[in-house]
Design an enzyme around this catalytic site. Structure first.
Site, short mmCIF file in Angstrom:
data_model
loop_
_atom_site.label_atom_id
_atom_site.label_comp_id
_atom_site.label_asym_id
_atom_site.label_seq_id
_atom_site.Cartn_x
_atom_site.Cartn_y
_atom_site.Cartn_z
N LEU B 80 -3.28 15.85 -3.72
CA LEU B 80 -2.27 16.80 -3.24
C LEU B 80 -1.01 16.77 -4.09
O LEU B 80 0.00 17.39 -3.76
CB LEU B 80 -1.97 16.52 -1.77
CG LEU B 80 -3.23 16.50 -0.89
CD1 LEU B 80 -2.90 16.10 0.54
CD2 LEU B 80 -3.97 17.83 -0.93
N CYS B 81 -1.08 16.09 -5.21
CA CYS B 81 0.05 15.93 -6.12
C CYS B 81 0.16 17.18 -7.01
O CYS B 81 -0.84 17.67 -7.52
CB CYS B 81 -0.25 14.71 -6.98
SG CYS B 81 1.19 13.91 -7.65
N HIS B 82 1.39 17.66 -7.20
CA HIS B 82 1.60 18.83 -8.03
C HIS B 82 1.52 18.48 -9.52
O HIS B 82 2.05 17.45 -9.92
CB HIS B 82 2.99 19.43 -7.77
CG HIS B 82 3.15 19.95 -6.39
ND1 HIS B 82 3.46 19.13 -5.33
CD2 HIS B 82 3.02 21.19 -5.87
CE1 HIS B 82 3.53 19.85 -4.22
NE2 HIS B 82 3.27 21.11 -4.52
N MET B 116 4.91 9.44 -8.04
CA MET B 116 3.45 9.26 -8.08
C MET B 116 2.99 8.98 -9.52
O MET B 116 2.10 8.16 -9.75
CB MET B 116 2.71 10.48 -7.54
CG MET B 116 2.87 10.72 -6.05
SD MET B 116 2.74 9.23 -5.02
CE MET B 116 1.11 8.64 -5.45
N GLU B 117 3.62 9.65 -10.48
CA GLU B 117 3.27 9.43 -11.88
C GLU B 117 3.64 8.00 -12.30
O GLU B 117 2.89 7.35 -13.03
CB GLU B 117 3.99 10.44 -12.77
CG GLU B 117 3.40 11.84 -12.75
CD GLU B 117 3.68 12.63 -11.47
OE1 GLU B 117 4.54 12.18 -10.66
OE2 GLU B 117 3.06 13.68 -11.27
N ASP B 131 -9.12 -5.68 -16.23
CA ASP B 131 -10.38 -5.48 -16.96
C ASP B 131 -10.48 -6.44 -18.16
O ASP B 131 -11.57 -6.90 -18.49
CB ASP B 131 -10.45 -4.02 -17.45
CG ASP B 131 -11.77 -3.67 -18.14
OD1 ASP B 131 -12.83 -4.11 -17.67
OD2 ASP B 131 -11.73 -2.94 -19.14
#
Lengths: 162, 162, 162, 162, 162, 162
Positions: B80-82, B116-117, B131
């Site tokens: 839902l992130c633009h 969010m980024e 990893d």
């Protein structure tokens, strides 16, 4: 054969350069990995997620789908991770108290383990939960993202100490 | 105008359905967000990452690149992130004691914040560190993934309490 | 303001770490970049591409589409490249003699130049040509991939010396 | 069985239409391909890349990571290329004189060769080098992108003439 | 073993949660699926696509390439779809009367069917046709997107009733 | 200025080559597009989707998320489509009778319309519904995928005739 990483960092050559380690000699076996993580927020936000006017599951369902898709994106996100054919993914979210607890179980029949896919599924699901609650709790924290267990391959069964 | 999420979950409509909230009326401003997280491992692994035979920085440099690319993948990972035009990303990794501490700072000139980024950059960098060290410490934990500060937009400056 | 790269490597901080340089202060202007490259093969292969039983254009058309899509993938491929809104792409392929000559022209209205997008378009188109001819000439070479000209932005018009 | 391309263009049907040729009857074997290319620039830029204030390897390390990730993107970039499970990738960069020489070696256990993956790895690494030096040498040229050798599959060992 | 979906919705667990069902116990067999669909437009638009000043095939060729690439994107688009190694794709477009009729045939040697890949190829090709004709017929309709036949796997041969 | 497509195929040059048409001269305006489509299945399948043991919305919620993510993938799927900053997406699914009716509304503030994004959202949501029901109704059909209305830009308001 020696598995990558037994004597040092996975994916780093003796000369120090990063590479995607050659796994073409490894056995194709069924492998499973389970990872987990927590989004820590407030009781009010947890109530919004599970008890409110929302159809139960829609909010957490969005995070579940994001986690499953995220598992498939793993080799494009984690540079030295091998692309492998995932054969199954389950992502579970339980919202309770002040936490959304997320678990992902990933399966493959392949030459490498799937712990990175399981961890990525949990990460992306957790980011998606944060994205939905950030308007009401921007101080929420994602914590304790870790592998719980893995099986298959040369190293056999491993379960995290409690 | 009212920002999404002021009265409830971001990205959830009054009828409970998930959607990508309409931001076309929001102001285009310079925005910055800073996020951080930690990969907890052992002193021996930290030594491998920073003091060993490796060219200093190659291992952490791989994680840095992964984090920067991860920031650009955010709208494809978080449903839902633009999509927004990122104008700058810094990812820093410090390996010390038993920890790799990761910080990401993301900038934009746009209509939504970039927390969010920034969180995604830290997540992907942390997954990449895991990893590389999983061959020597599969019990490593990613913890305390959180937003440290954000500025720009209607809600102005926000800094996390220490 | 000083453009990134005037005094050293683009995308490298004073402390030597790679980052996506902050361009939020740069002016939004119309920008164009043109890049070119060559796939060197044999006259027989060129004949297959243009004179044979094939509908003229299908083989080269596939490469053209790949190049246009490749331009849009640039920020996901080149780690430190800014995502920018491409406003137009032309990819042209001319097959003649022993060469397929490829040119790409990319336009934007944005804060950074589009030479990476133009170079990526040519690269991906060239790889696609190689993929189609490798069954008959695996020794083909991609050469002279370069920027021909760019305009817009602080540095103004630049045309490569002949 | 006849390999695709033995009698004409790979990926082009008798009626001239492009398609992804059917390889389901081909043998699963270990396959390796090595490709190389050069970024031609100036001695001053080479000095910045290797001798300067930069931690040695950070700049070239970014290109290495980009090349490895690029190899995994090959089937999404080159339209008629089959998706195959890469089992190992090495990308090496040597900066000397006026050149950055790039070599990529890719392995798989699969039904098609991996020369496209090796060429794509070199291309993306070269584009990333250009992206970092374009501020100081926008006239740099990527040249001599070619397959050096391949092994495995029906056609066996092939090494480029010197 | 019971195939997913025999007793209810594919990809939905007994507790109602969506998941990517475990297929690691399924047999690896050759599988084919054929899907089709139609873009309904006007005779004038069909004439532009096939009879006009355009090199025959360029417009439809773009849609063909898009469909082939789309097939490879399927597991990133359809959340619960397993990633599988496609071994061949044909996309055909016939423009006649008021219709562009699209057929896609996809092959694999794997553990799941490829009907989603075939349907996705047709969908993306149809969207690409619409994108090219929308300037002259924005009322065009994509219709009758369906699986025509599939073979391989436990359920054997299936052909749609005429 | 003349809009692309007024006199022929969008994205096709006078010489017949496909290109991404230059839109850098077009006005930045608020734009909305609404598209719709139908998945035709059986009453029994509709009952499984809405009335069964499933938490209402989980199955349709997966399709909604897929559609929203699909809208953001549009320029990577449809070759000649411009990348634009989507500012809002709503995807609605109604399951009733023998149909799942899907509607997508997409908004932007940009230089091109968003009908391709709306159509892609509906397509991907429909493919996701098919993927979930194919175990019980492989004969389901996706039909009537079309634009219902668009507004913004030079051509202003357009509503489909009933």
């Amino acid at each position: 054969m020696t598995e990558p990483g037994d004597t040092g960092l996975t994916h780093v050559r003796p000369d120090g350069a990063a590479h995607m380690v050659d796994v073409s000699g490894k056995a194709v076996t069924k492998r499973v990995a389970v990872a987990a993580g927590v989004v820590e927020t407030t009781p009010e936000v947890i109530a919004l997620l599970v008890d409110g006017a929302l159809p139960k599951g829609e909010a957490l369902g969005v995070a579940r789908v994001a986690g499953i898709l995220g598992a498939k994106q793993t080799p494009l996100l984690v540079p030295l991770c091998h692309p492998i054919p995932i054969t199954g993914v389950d992502v579970d979210l339980v919202a309770e108290g002040t936490e959304v607890r997320i678990t992902a179980s990933v399966k493959t029949t392949g030459v490498t383990g799937v712990e990175m896919e399981a961890l990525t599924a949990v990460s992306v699901a957790a980011l998606t939960v944060y994205d939905m609650i950030k308007g009401v709790d921007r101080a929420a924290v994602i914590r304790d993202l870790r592998v719980l267990e893995k099986s298959g391959g040369r190293s056999g069964e491993w379960v995290r100490d409690a």
